[in-house]
Design a protein around this motif. Structure first.
Motif, PDB file in Angstrom:
ATOM      1  N   SER A 205     -25.964 -25.960  46.128  1.00 41.90           N
ATOM      2  CA  SER A 205     -26.340 -26.452  44.996  1.00 41.90           C
ATOM      3  C   SER A 205     -25.624 -26.105  43.667  1.00 41.90           C
ATOM      4  N   ARG A 208     -25.772 -28.204  40.637  1.00 43.38           N
ATOM      5  CA  ARG A 208     -26.961 -29.162  40.914  1.00 43.38           C
ATOM      6  C   ARG A 208     -28.346 -28.644  40.741  1.00 43.38           C
ATOM      7  N   THR A 209     -29.211 -29.503  40.347  1.00 42.39           N
ATOM      8  CA  THR A 209     -30.800 -29.107  40.377  1.00 42.39           C
ATOM      9  C   THR A 209     -31.273 -29.718  41.954  1.00 42.39           C
ATOM     10  N   THR A 222     -27.532 -36.112  48.282  1.00 39.83           N
ATOM     11  CA  THR A 222     -27.128 -35.697  46.635  1.00 39.83           C
ATOM     12  C   THR A 222     -26.943 -36.905  45.757  1.00 39.83           C
ATOM     13  N   SER A 225     -25.660 -37.716  37.968  1.00 36.13           N
ATOM     14  CA  SER A 225     -24.305 -37.240  37.430  1.00 36.13           C
ATOM     15  C   SER A 225     -24.899 -36.515  36.059  1.00 36.13           C
ATOM     16  N   GLU A 226     -24.074 -35.548  35.599  1.00 35.78           N
ATOM     17  CA  GLU A 226     -24.272 -35.111  34.305  1.00 35.78           C
ATOM     18  C   GLU A 226     -24.188 -35.640  33.063  1.00 35.78           C
TER      19      GLU A 226
END
Length: 348
Positions: A205, A208-209, A222, A225-226
């Motif tokens: 991760s 990633r959160t 998964t 997106s940021e």
């Protein structure tokens, strides 16, 4: 006067608080060492009593030879102990060397040519190995040694509780708290395998959160997106409004003149039957010589009248307009406030 500060530990040495010789002989911790986390007080009191008694005996010996023995100077203890032995042995050795009887006593034959002891002695081994041999030193000595196996692990603790039922091993604790598949979160980059000494771990991760499984999210899935760029279908319903000026408003007007007023003249013959030679409006008297005017008559001038008219609606028209374009279509940050940590998953 020489002094010492060495004392005997557990000086009272009672059975209630100290192992007796039989218990000490059989004690598994004496044979194999102390088990981590378990300290048997009666066993340790026996150990400390023996060690401190030996230290006290040596200290008293040094003091008896007129030398100090205090624990604040270990080097001095060593020096004084060596000096005390030398002081003890020097006169004995000197006397021995000077006396032929000392050499001959207890030796079969002359001291210079003796090959064995008059009385055989026994050499014994104790501890982790046991064995013995009897010799008069007339030849080489061989000792038969019997191995002593290390005592088995203790079953109960000092309170009599079963160790296997009461205490968890380190590996067992880690397996219970962090089984295979478990997640470990830390602010340090050290692999949990190094921290715990148990299991195989991989860092996961990164960037990633975490999100809970369910409501369409499957384990290990998964997504996200940021940054996000909005499309038209992402916009809420909206409309634009605007106004144009009324400069197209107009009207038409018109009028007609009242020049319709006129008269009519007509003529008749007079009694003289002579031709009329004067001017007659609208009549050519010369070419109409047969007209003999006797009189001219007039009609009234009431010919005035009005005309009405309409225009068509050719002034009808429309206005078109456009609004200013705003926005650049750039993506925007989609992330909530966060704290970056190391996330590890146990794989084995």
């Amino acid at each position: 006067m020489a002094s010492t500060n060495f004392k005997i530990f557990n000086e009272s040495h009672t059975d209630e608080q100290t192992y007796n010789d039989s218990e000490y002989e059989k004690a598994t911790q004496r044979q194999s060492g102390v088990i981590q986390g378990i300290a048997l007080s009666r066993l340790h009191n026996k150990l400390y009593f023996q060690v401190s008694s030996m230290c006290k005996a040596i200290a008293d010996y040094i003091v008896d030879k007129g030398l100090d023995c205090n624990d604040d100077d270990v080097n001095q203890i060593t020096t004084n102990f060596s000096e005390a032995i030398q002081n003890e042995c020097t006169p004995i050795v000197s006397n021995h060397n000077a006396s032929s009887d000392s050499h001959a006593n207890g030796i079969a034959g002359n001291a210079a040519s003796a090959s064995k002891l008059e009385i055989a002695r026994t050499i014994s081994l104790t501890g982790r190995a046991t064995g013995s041999a009897r010799t008069d030193f007339s030849g080489d000595v061989s000792v038969n040694v019997t191995d002593v196996s290390i005592a088995g692990k203790a079953i109960n603790d000092a309170n009599g509780d079963r160790i296997d039922d009461t205490y968890l091993k380190k590996k067992t604790v880690i397996d219970v708290v962090y089984p295979v598949g478990a997640i470990y979160i830390s602010m340090t980059s050290t692999n949990p395998a190094t921290v715990f000494g148990v299991g195989t771990w991989k860092q996961i991760s990164q960037g990633r959160t975490l999100i809970g499984v369910g409501n369409g999210y499957s384990v290990g899935g998964t997504g996200g997106s940021e940054k996000t760029t909005l499309a038209v279908e992402n916009l809420p319903p909206h409309s634009f409004s605007g106004n144009t000026g009324n400069s197209g408003g107009h009207s038409h007007s018109g009028s007609t003149s009242m020049n319709g007023e006129h008269r009519h003249f007509f003529y008749g013959y007079n009694n003289n039957n002579g031709p009329y030679t004067g001017d007659v409006d609208g009549v050519d008297t010369e070419s109409n010589s047969h007209l003999n005017a006797v009189d001219r008559f007039n009609t009234s001038a009431a010919g005035n009248h009005n005309h009405t008219f309409n225009t068509n609606h050719t002034g009808a028209h429309a206005h078109s307009f456009s609004t200013n374009t705003v926005g650049s279509g750039k993506s925007f940050n989609n992330m909530p406030p966060y704290l970056a940590v190391f996330i590890w998953q146990r794989t084995a």
